[in-house]
Write a protein that holds these residues in place. Structure first.
Motif, PDB file in Angstrom:
ATOM      1  N   MET A   1       0.830  -1.208   0.000  1.00  0.00           N
ATOM      2  CA  MET A   1       0.000   0.000   0.000  1.00  0.00           C
ATOM      3  C   MET A   1       0.868   1.263   0.000  1.00  0.00           C
ATOM      4  O   MET A   1       0.581   2.241  -0.679  1.00  0.00           O
ATOM      5  N   LEU A   2       1.952   1.206   0.781  1.00  0.00           N
ATOM      6  CA  LEU A   2       2.851   2.350   0.847  1.00  0.00           C
ATOM      7  C   LEU A   2       3.544   2.586  -0.487  1.00  0.00           C
ATOM      8  O   LEU A   2       3.736   3.725  -0.918  1.00  0.00           O
ATOM      9  N   LYS A   3       3.907   1.475  -1.157  1.00  0.00           N
ATOM     10  CA  LYS A   3       4.543   1.587  -2.470  1.00  0.00           C
ATOM     11  C   LYS A   3       3.588   2.200  -3.489  1.00  0.00           C
ATOM     12  O   LYS A   3       3.991   3.021  -4.320  1.00  0.00           O
ATOM     13  N   ALA A   4       2.315   1.802  -3.413  1.00  0.00           N
ATOM     14  CA  ALA A   4       1.310   2.356  -4.326  1.00  0.00           C
ATOM     15  C   ALA A   4       1.135   3.851  -4.084  1.00  0.00           C
ATOM     16  O   ALA A   4       0.992   4.637  -5.037  1.00  0.00           O
ATOM     17  N   TRP A   5       1.143   4.242  -2.809  1.00  0.00           N
ATOM     18  CA  TRP A   5       1.001   5.662  -2.474  1.00  0.00           C
ATOM     19  C   TRP A   5       2.187   6.468  -2.995  1.00  0.00           C
ATOM     20  O   TRP A   5       2.013   7.551  -3.553  1.00  0.00           O
ATOM     21  N   LYS A   6       3.392   5.945  -2.827  1.00  0.00           N
ATOM     22  CA  LYS A   6       4.581   6.633  -3.323  1.00  0.00           C
ATOM     23  C   LYS A   6       4.573   6.721  -4.848  1.00  0.00           C
ATOM     24  O   LYS A   6       4.981   7.727  -5.420  1.00  0.00           O
ATOM     25  N   LEU A   7       4.100   5.659  -5.495  1.00  0.00           N
ATOM     26  CA  LEU A   7       3.998   5.665  -6.955  1.00  0.00           C
ATOM     27  C   LEU A   7       3.013   6.733  -7.411  1.00  0.00           C
ATOM     28  O   LEU A   7       3.269   7.462  -8.378  1.00  0.00           O
ATOM     29  N   TYR A   8       1.884   6.840  -6.713  1.00  0.00           N
ATOM     30  CA  TYR A   8       0.885   7.854  -7.065  1.00  0.00           C
ATOM     31  C   TYR A   8       1.451   9.251  -6.862  1.00  0.00           C
ATOM     32  O   TYR A   8       1.251  10.140  -7.691  1.00  0.00           O
ATOM     33  N   GLN A   9       2.158   9.465  -5.750  1.00  0.00           N
ATOM     34  CA  GLN A   9       2.769  10.767  -5.494  1.00  0.00           C
ATOM     35  C   GLN A   9       3.741  11.137  -6.605  1.00  0.00           C
ATOM     36  O   GLN A   9       3.777  12.297  -7.060  1.00  0.00           O
ATOM     37  N   ASN A  10       4.527  10.169  -7.037  1.00  0.00           N
ATOM     38  CA  ASN A  10       5.505  10.417  -8.100  1.00  0.00           C
ATOM     39  C   ASN A  10       4.809  10.762  -9.412  1.00  0.00           C
ATOM     40  O   ASN A  10       5.198  11.710 -10.107  1.00  0.00           O
ATOM     41  N   CYS A  11       3.771   9.991  -9.747  1.00  0.00           N
ATOM     42  CA  CYS A  11       3.018  10.254 -10.980  1.00  0.00           C
ATOM     43  C   CYS A  11       2.336  11.614 -10.918  1.00  0.00           C
ATOM     44  O   CYS A  11       2.284  12.345 -11.913  1.00  0.00           O
ATOM     45  N   LEU A  12       1.810  11.961  -9.738  1.00  0.00           N
ATOM     46  CA  LEU A  12       1.125  13.241  -9.570  1.00  0.00           C
ATOM     47  C   LEU A  12       2.084  14.405  -9.729  1.00  0.00           C
ATOM     48  O   LEU A  12       1.718  15.470 -10.235  1.00  0.00           O
ATOM     49  N   THR A  13       3.345  14.206  -9.309  1.00  0.00           N
ATOM     50  CA  THR A  13       4.355  15.257  -9.424  1.00  0.00           C
ATOM     51  C   THR A  13       4.868  15.404 -10.849  1.00  0.00           C
ATOM     52  O   THR A  13       5.003  16.510 -11.365  1.00  0.00           O
ATOM     53  N   VAL A  14       5.126  14.275 -11.495  1.00  0.00           N
ATOM     54  CA  VAL A  14       5.715  14.285 -12.832  1.00  0.00           C
ATOM     55  C   VAL A  14       4.663  14.526 -13.918  1.00  0.00           C
ATOM     56  O   VAL A  14       4.880  15.311 -14.842  1.00  0.00           O
ATOM     57  N   HIS A  15       3.521  13.844 -13.802  1.00  0.00           N
ATOM     58  CA  HIS A  15       2.460  13.958 -14.804  1.00  0.00           C
ATOM     59  C   HIS A  15       1.116  14.236 -14.109  1.00  0.00           C
ATOM     60  O   HIS A  15       0.257  13.355 -14.039  1.00  0.00           O
ATOM     61  N   PRO A  16       0.929  15.444 -13.580  1.00  0.00           N
ATOM     62  CA  PRO A  16      -0.288  15.735 -12.804  1.00  0.00           C
ATOM     63  C   PRO A  16      -1.586  15.597 -13.595  1.00  0.00           C
ATOM     64  O   PRO A  16      -2.554  15.031 -13.100  1.00  0.00           O
ATOM     65  N   VAL A  17      -1.598  16.099 -14.829  1.00  0.00           N
ATOM     66  CA  VAL A  17      -2.830  16.058 -15.620  1.00  0.00           C
ATOM     67  C   VAL A  17      -3.172  14.621 -16.009  1.00  0.00           C
ATOM     68  O   VAL A  17      -4.311  14.165 -15.832  1.00  0.00           O
ATOM     69  N   LYS A  18      -2.186  13.906 -16.532  1.00  0.00           N
ATOM     70  CA  LYS A  18      -2.423  12.518 -16.934  1.00  0.00           C
ATOM     71  C   LYS A  18      -2.859  11.666 -15.741  1.00  0.00           C
ATOM     72  O   LYS A  18      -3.743  10.810 -15.869  1.00  0.00           O
ATOM     73  N   THR A  19      -2.241  11.903 -14.584  1.00  0.00           N
ATOM     74  CA  THR A  19      -2.579  11.124 -13.391  1.00  0.00           C
ATOM     75  C   THR A  19      -4.013  11.383 -12.975  1.00  0.00           C
ATOM     76  O   THR A  19      -4.751  10.451 -12.623  1.00  0.00           O
ATOM     77  N   GLN A  20      -4.436  12.650 -13.027  1.00  0.00           N
ATOM     78  CA  GLN A  20      -5.802  12.986 -12.647  1.00  0.00           C
ATOM     79  C   GLN A  20      -6.812  12.423 -13.647  1.00  0.00           C
ATOM     80  O   GLN A  20      -7.895  11.983 -13.265  1.00  0.00           O
ATOM     81  N   ILE A  21      -6.461  12.431 -14.923  1.00  0.00           N
ATOM     82  CA  ILE A  21      -7.360  11.892 -15.953  1.00  0.00           C
ATOM     83  C   ILE A  21      -7.582  10.402 -15.732  1.00  0.00           C
ATOM     84  O   ILE A  21      -8.723   9.917 -15.725  1.00  0.00           O
ATOM     85  N   ILE A  22      -6.485   9.664 -15.543  1.00  0.00           N
ATOM     86  CA  ILE A  22      -6.594   8.214 -15.373  1.00  0.00           C
ATOM     87  C   ILE A  22      -7.323   7.856 -14.086  1.00  0.00           C
ATOM     88  O   ILE A  22      -8.237   7.025 -14.083  1.00  0.00           O
ATOM     89  N   SER A  23      -6.932   8.499 -12.974  1.00  0.00           N
ATOM     90  CA  SER A  23      -7.554   8.163 -11.687  1.00  0.00           C
ATOM     91  C   SER A  23      -9.024   8.558 -11.667  1.00  0.00           C
ATOM     92  O   SER A  23      -9.864   7.824 -11.130  1.00  0.00           O
ATOM     93  N   SER A  24      -9.371   9.694 -12.274  1.00  0.00           N
ATOM     94  CA  SER A  24     -10.771  10.123 -12.305  1.00  0.00           C
ATOM     95  C   SER A  24     -11.614   9.176 -13.138  1.00  0.00           C
ATOM     96  O   SER A  24     -12.726   8.818 -12.755  1.00  0.00           O
ATOM     97  N   GLY A  25     -11.087   8.759 -14.288  1.00  0.00           N
ATOM     98  CA  GLY A  25     -11.822   7.822 -15.128  1.00  0.00           C
ATOM     99  C   GLY A  25     -12.112   6.513 -14.429  1.00  0.00           C
ATOM    100  O   GLY A  25     -13.223   5.981 -14.494  1.00  0.00           O
ATOM    101  N   ILE A  26     -11.090   5.980 -13.733  1.00  0.00           N
ATOM    102  CA  ILE A  26     -11.264   4.715 -13.015  1.00  0.00           C
ATOM    103  C   ILE A  26     -12.277   4.868 -11.887  1.00  0.00           C
ATOM    104  O   ILE A  26     -13.186   4.042 -11.717  1.00  0.00           O
ATOM    105  N   LEU A  27     -12.142   5.936 -11.097  1.00  0.00           N
ATOM    106  CA  LEU A  27     -13.036   6.135  -9.956  1.00  0.00           C
ATOM    107  C   LEU A  27     -14.479   6.375 -10.388  1.00  0.00           C
ATOM    108  O   LEU A  27     -15.416   5.897  -9.748  1.00  0.00           O
ATOM    109  N   TRP A  28     -14.667   7.099 -11.491  1.00  0.00           N
ATOM    110  CA  TRP A  28     -16.028   7.346 -11.961  1.00  0.00           C
ATOM    111  C   TRP A  28     -16.667   6.076 -12.491  1.00  0.00           C
ATOM    112  O   TRP A  28     -17.865   5.859 -12.351  1.00  0.00           O
ATOM    113  N   GLY A  29     -15.876   5.216 -13.106  1.00  0.00           N
ATOM    114  CA  GLY A  29     -16.404   3.929 -13.552  1.00  0.00           C
ATOM    115  C   GLY A  29     -16.840   3.070 -12.379  1.00  0.00           C
ATOM    116  O   GLY A  29     -17.921   2.477 -12.385  1.00  0.00           O
ATOM    117  N   ILE A  30     -15.997   3.019 -11.343  1.00  0.00           N
ATOM    118  CA  ILE A  30     -16.334   2.262 -10.135  1.00  0.00           C
ATOM    119  C   ILE A  30     -17.563   2.858  -9.456  1.00  0.00           C
ATOM    120  O   ILE A  30     -18.440   2.134  -8.979  1.00  0.00           O
TER     121      ILE A  30
END
Length: 229
Positions: A1-30
């Motif tokens: 879980m901690l590794k996933a959180w760190k991965l998300y933080q890294n993606c959010l820092t490097v690719h904020p828009v892409k990260t938000q697009i992907i995470s929003s799409g997945i969450l809205w589907g769920i």
């Protein structure tokens, strides 16, 4: 879980828009699948349960829940195409606007209150109209049907948003750093998408008329007034 959180933080820092697009799409589907489940459970409880008192679990096909993957994909598309990119630029732009134009001290009550007011008063209606328009057209409805759906669903959704949105956003704008405000909002996308999808699936539910009846009354009064020449 901690590794996933760190991965998300890294993606959010490097690719904020892409990260938000992907995470929003997945969450809205769920969230839409959750809304389908809620709607199914309510229908079973109201319509089917009285007839299943003497049957075994699983004997009736109507009791089985089946995901409408087409609808889930359509709703997920709204997360990918609107919530992710538009939400990202909206919250960043809102912060810059309050800081540069109004010049309120960051995290002050005036700073937070201004953000809440603009978020609910400007972005809220745009978000609601965009969602119900997109879902309507993607589901094959024509323009008059989409307009009727917006008229039916927008006020109830904004009423619920007005009740809970300020509390959620007060915590967000006051205590969450700007870098993580998008993540905070995105966490609530799951509940928000479930509610919006559930609301749209309710169609002409009687409780909605409590919100929209006053508009109908005003329209009738306007029609009765004579036009002065």
């Amino acid at each position: 879980m901690l590794k996933a959180w760190k991965l998300y933080q890294n993606c959010l820092t490097v690719h904020p828009v892409k990260t938000q697009i992907i995470s929003s799409g997945i969450l809205w589907g769920i969230g839409d699948i959750a809304a389908q489940r809620i709607t199914h459970s309510r229908r079973i409880k109201v319509e089917v349960e009285p007839h299943l008192k003497t049957t075994h679990d699983g004997d009736n096909e109507d009791e089985q829940f089946k995901v409408n993957w087409k609808r889930a994909a359509i709703t997920s598309g709204f997360g990918f195409g609107f919530v992710g990119p538009i939400g990202h630029y909206w919250y960043e732009g809102l912060d810059r606007l309050i800081r540069s134009r109004l010049r309120f001290p960051p995290n002050s009550l005036r700073f937070v209150a201004s953000k809440i007011a603009l978020d609910g008063g400007v972005f809220g209606p745009i978000y609601g109209i965009s969602f119900f328009s997109y879902i309507g057209f993607a589901s094959g409805k024509n323009l008059p049907e989409v307009k009727e759906g917006i008229k039916r669903d927008l006020i109830p959704s904004m009423a619920v948003g007005a009740a809970f949105g300020p509390i959620i956003q007060f915590i967000n704008f006051r205590y969450v750093p700007l870098m993580y405000q998008l993540l905070y909002v995105n966490m609530f996308c799951l509940l928000d998408s479930a509610f919006m999808s559930w609301l749209e699936q309710q169609e002409d539910a009687p409780w909605k008329k409590r919100f929209t009846s006053f508009l109908t009354f005003e329209d009738q009064q306007l029609e009765k007034k004579p036009i002065k020449e």
